[in-house]
Motif scaffolding. Sequence first.
Motif, PDB file in Angstrom:
ATOM      1  N   ASP A  50      20.937  51.676  26.382  1.00 19.05           N
ATOM      2  CA  ASP A  50      20.734  51.603  27.380  1.00 19.05           C
ATOM      3  C   ASP A  50      19.445  53.027  26.928  1.00 19.05           C
ATOM      4  OD1 ASP A  50      20.195  50.471  29.553  1.00 19.05           O
ATOM      5  OD2 ASP A  50      21.462  52.067  30.600  1.00 19.05           O
ATOM      6  N   PRO A  51      18.471  52.401  27.163  1.00 19.31           N
ATOM      7  CA  PRO A  51      17.768  51.224  26.915  1.00 19.31           C
ATOM      8  C   PRO A  51      17.448  50.354  25.482  1.00 19.31           C
ATOM      9  CG  PRO A  51      16.377  53.347  26.430  1.00 19.31           C
ATOM     10  CD  PRO A  51      17.240  53.966  26.708  1.00 19.31           C
ATOM     11  N   PRO A  52      17.941  49.680  25.764  1.00 21.64           N
ATOM     12  CA  PRO A  52      17.159  48.814  24.573  1.00 21.64           C
ATOM     13  C   PRO A  52      16.291  49.197  23.273  1.00 21.64           C
ATOM     14  CG  PRO A  52      17.241  47.324  26.170  1.00 21.64           C
ATOM     15  CD  PRO A  52      17.106  48.168  26.951  1.00 21.64           C
ATOM     16  N   GLU A  66      11.774  45.680  35.710  1.00 21.81           N
ATOM     17  CA  GLU A  66      12.323  46.332  34.668  1.00 21.81           C
ATOM     18  C   GLU A  66      11.682  47.041  33.799  1.00 21.81           C
ATOM     19  OE1 GLU A  66      16.546  43.381  32.693  1.00 21.81           O
ATOM     20  OE2 GLU A  66      14.221  43.132  32.781  1.00 21.81           O
ATOM     21  N   ARG A  67      12.703  47.885  33.659  1.00 24.86           N
ATOM     22  CA  ARG A  67      11.783  49.222  32.534  1.00 24.86           C
ATOM     23  C   ARG A  67      12.377  48.960  31.122  1.00 24.86           C
ATOM     24  NH1 ARG A  67       8.614  52.710  34.972  1.00 24.86           N
ATOM     25  NH2 ARG A  67       8.330  51.867  37.399  1.00 24.86           N
ATOM     26  N   LEU A  68      11.626  48.395  30.407  1.00 27.45           N
ATOM     27  CA  LEU A  68      12.224  48.059  28.795  1.00 27.45           C
ATOM     28  C   LEU A  68      11.210  49.352  28.009  1.00 27.45           C
ATOM     29  CD1 LEU A  68      13.038  44.940  28.082  1.00 27.45           C
ATOM     30  CD2 LEU A  68      14.731  46.963  28.658  1.00 27.45           C
ATOM     31  N   PRO A  69      12.037  50.348  26.984  1.00 28.82           N
ATOM     32  CA  PRO A  69      10.369  51.087  26.153  1.00 28.82           C
ATOM     33  C   PRO A  69       9.784  50.500  25.504  1.00 28.82           C
ATOM     34  CG  PRO A  69      13.006  51.014  24.954  1.00 28.82           C
ATOM     35  CD  PRO A  69      13.133  50.176  26.352  1.00 28.82           C
ATOM     36  N   PHE A  96      25.289  42.664  15.419  1.00 37.98           N
ATOM     37  CA  PHE A  96      24.577  43.590  15.985  1.00 37.98           C
ATOM     38  C   PHE A  96      24.421  42.369  16.893  1.00 37.98           C
ATOM     39  CE2 PHE A  96      23.896  45.106  11.613  1.00 37.98           C
ATOM     40  CZ  PHE A  96      23.291  46.517  11.991  1.00 37.98           C
ATOM     41  N   TRP A  97      23.817  42.776  18.123  1.00 39.74           N
ATOM     42  CA  TRP A  97      23.570  42.375  19.143  1.00 39.74           C
ATOM     43  C   TRP A  97      22.012  42.204  19.959  1.00 39.74           C
ATOM     44  CZ3 TRP A  97      24.543  42.173  25.323  1.00 39.74           C
ATOM     45  CH2 TRP A  97      25.333  41.372  25.336  1.00 39.74           C
ATOM     46  N   LEU A  98      20.840  41.743  18.963  1.00 34.41           N
ATOM     47  CA  LEU A  98      20.038  41.417  19.643  1.00 34.41           C
ATOM     48  C   LEU A  98      19.399  40.195  20.257  1.00 34.41           C
ATOM     49  CD1 LEU A  98      19.287  40.888  15.658  1.00 34.41           C
ATOM     50  CD2 LEU A  98      19.860  43.366  16.762  1.00 34.41           C
ATOM     51  N   PHE A  99      18.090  40.645  21.301  1.00 29.04           N
ATOM     52  CA  PHE A  99      17.858  39.856  22.070  1.00 29.04           C
ATOM     53  C   PHE A  99      16.331  40.320  21.805  1.00 29.04           C
ATOM     54  CE2 PHE A  99      17.366  43.723  25.125  1.00 29.04           C
ATOM     55  CZ  PHE A  99      16.899  43.287  26.046  1.00 29.04           C
ATOM     56  N   TRP A 137      11.289  41.789  20.192  1.00 29.58           N
ATOM     57  CA  TRP A 137      13.274  41.894  20.191  1.00 29.58           C
ATOM     58  C   TRP A 137      13.380  43.682  20.351  1.00 29.58           C
ATOM     59  CZ3 TRP A 137      15.916  37.917  18.105  1.00 29.58           C
ATOM     60  CH2 TRP A 137      15.008  36.589  18.287  1.00 29.58           C
ATOM     61  N   TYR A 138      14.745  43.569  21.023  1.00 26.74           N
ATOM     62  CA  TYR A 138      15.454  44.596  21.235  1.00 26.74           C
ATOM     63  C   TYR A 138      16.788  44.628  20.308  1.00 26.74           C
ATOM     64  CZ  TYR A 138      11.885  45.460  23.810  1.00 26.74           C
ATOM     65  OH  TYR A 138      10.851  45.866  24.594  1.00 26.74           O
ATOM     66  N   VAL A 139      17.350  45.888  19.629  1.00 29.71           N
ATOM     67  CA  VAL A 139      18.803  45.152  19.662  1.00 29.71           C
ATOM     68  C   VAL A 139      19.509  45.849  20.758  1.00 29.71           C
ATOM     69  CG1 VAL A 139      18.379  47.923  17.963  1.00 29.71           C
ATOM     70  CG2 VAL A 139      20.790  46.622  18.503  1.00 29.71           C
TER      71      VAL A 139
END
Lengths: 529, 239
Positions: A408-410, A455-458, A505-508, A522-524
């Motif tokens: 967190d963050p992904p 939403e805030r993602l890197p 892994f959990w990717l999305f 894509w993020y892990v």
Amino acid sequence: MLPADRFRALHPDTPADQPLAFVEKQRGAMRIVAVDARALRLGIAPGLTLADARARVPELAAIDHDPHADALWLERIADGCDRYTPMVALDPPDGITLDISGTEHLFGGEGALAADAERRIAALRLHLRHAVAATPEAAQALARYQTMPAPDEAAAVRRLPVAALRLEEEIEVALGRAGLKTIGDLAQRPSAPIAARFGSETVAALDRLIGHADSRIVPRRPLPALLFERRFAEPILRTEQALLTISELAGEAAGALEERRSGGRRFAVRLYRSDGLTRDLAIETSLPTRDPALVVRLMRERIDALADPIDPGFGFDMIRLAVPMAEPLDASQFQLEGGSVSEDALAALVDRLGTRLGRGRVRRFAPRDTHIPEQRALPLPAMDSPAPAPWGSPVPGEPPLRPLHLFDPPQPIEVLAEVPDGPPRRFRWRRTHHDVTRFEGPERIASEWWRVKVERLPDPEPSVVHPDPGRDDLEAGEEMPPARHPRPLLTRDYFRVEDARGRRFWLFRYGLYGSETDRPCWYVHGLFA
Amino acid sequence: MADAPAAAALGHAGIDAAIGGGLARGRLHELFAAQPEDAGAAAGFATMLALLALPPGAPLLWLRQDEAERGAGRLHPPGLAEIGLDPARLVLVVLPDPVALLRAAAEVVRCPQVGVAVIEPWRRPRALDLTASRRLAIAAEASGVTALMLRADAEPGPSAAQTRWSVTAAASTALEADAPGQPTFDLELLRRRGGPAGGRWRLEWDRERVRFREPALPRAVPAVAAGGSLPGAAPRYAR
């Protein structure tokens, strides 16, 4: 005067005859908002532009006005005034009001109390004007506007200018035009015409000032139910002595708490320095207690954990212990010491760690009703002993569907997929390539558009693409602070994948290809066992 | 309590025989990830051992550092639930530095009401030496708390641990449609106090029976040609 006094306290080498002015940018011009006594005598008044003031008094020193620091300074002085009465209110920007009803005899009367306060404040080299009156408004007005002595309080109040009512400027001007210069002028007239002409707030302010209306101060803090204090003829200097006193006070508190059949959850100690400053120490426990030894042990932990050690200055001349928070605790539990130790030992451990490290660092988790993975578990301070909540059990036979470690963050990754909306074939994370051998997905988790707007993602560009040349590879990948950009809410497609070496892994994929975005990132998001 | 620590059987006959009936409770054990990338597997193994060693009703205290929470990912309570551990039994303590971590660990291990303490220093702190580890081991023996030292990114050094394990992630037995299966590890016993070390096993976690088992023999999986079409199927988006 407060800004000037604070400035001189911080810069003791300022010459005494140096006129000071505190300036602030107002509508494009530097204007003076506060001055010291010397500048005032030279004819510099608040409201003047700095250029005009400099033309009149070339040696004027201009200092940036800092109302926030002034307010903090005032708060500290107000903390010190706690010694006279627990009922202390701030009167911004530079006043403090004390409700001393019922406490003045402890100091030998109003006059002696005022003299004591004057002596302490003078030690801080502050300019002080004070007044004692029947209502808080009268005391404030007398302290600010009284110019000559008067036979009694009523007469003194009547002689005050109408500015003492602290009304809006237009009303003040209107009162002046009508020939009403003093409170006495206003008070001898019937109130109905005044209310009709100058507004009902004028009459209300007048009533409060001359004591026709009941008016109380609102203390800065709610009064704790239990207060115990010790005063010392000779200030004490050593922390050990202070702790000894705290243990005695805790013993008194234990007696009082036992009478009420309750135990304290929070204990606050305030150390009063002889020069008027104070130091606060507070501890909390996860179970109600009245054990003085425990209180002292936690206080010792708190003192050991302080970033800056306690500075006694010239010594503490008063120590006060308050119990702001208490909960029922039966006497029987106190006596059966061997009985239910099991919970107590763990609670004591949690209290000790929480007191030393900070309550947020010792956590328990409660489930939240949401599908967003990073918001699923709510950390709560373990000291609050949150009630255990059911987490729901996993489906029998299924492998773990949620990861053990969650980023967190992904973390952004580069992914090779056959088609833009297909599963990942290969991905690069932290400079390592992983070939996906097994996958399951997608598990689609839509954003909760009804909760948050953005939403805030890197940044999707992986930080390892442009590494700093001098940095270690792993460092660059891990510790680069992720740049965060607000993005619209997108749907996430989660994949559980296993690479060729057996790591799971959990990717999305962030965003539906075609309808939400053309270049899904894509993020892990997590690591499985 | 210190005389005969009850052993928590892992459920796998080979391992249980090699370590004298199971994981000794009230002792210090060290778990190393074979490579930093195996951190997830090592944490999973620690959770499983903790679950096996936890006395009923006792809490699990997990001590980590800020860096681990940031760099290696936060400990995710739903993930613990997926392994079979009720997250309500977890107390997570996050420490600012290794010295604070070891100090807190000593206090935690000394408290007899704690069931299992997982101590997770970040990388290789200098403060964690033989003395620190011996202190923990003695405290664990006195109180009966099982202490698991989890090292995600470190080389084994001198320590007073009862057992020392190296954990590597292993390919799982695939489920239907070639989905990743149950957590699977390659486990190596690097050291055992008062006994022979050595031994490698491949283990699979059985959540329902709360024990480890040998993974089923991999069934014939049709190889997926790179670039070929995948079973499992990409989602079809109706618009």
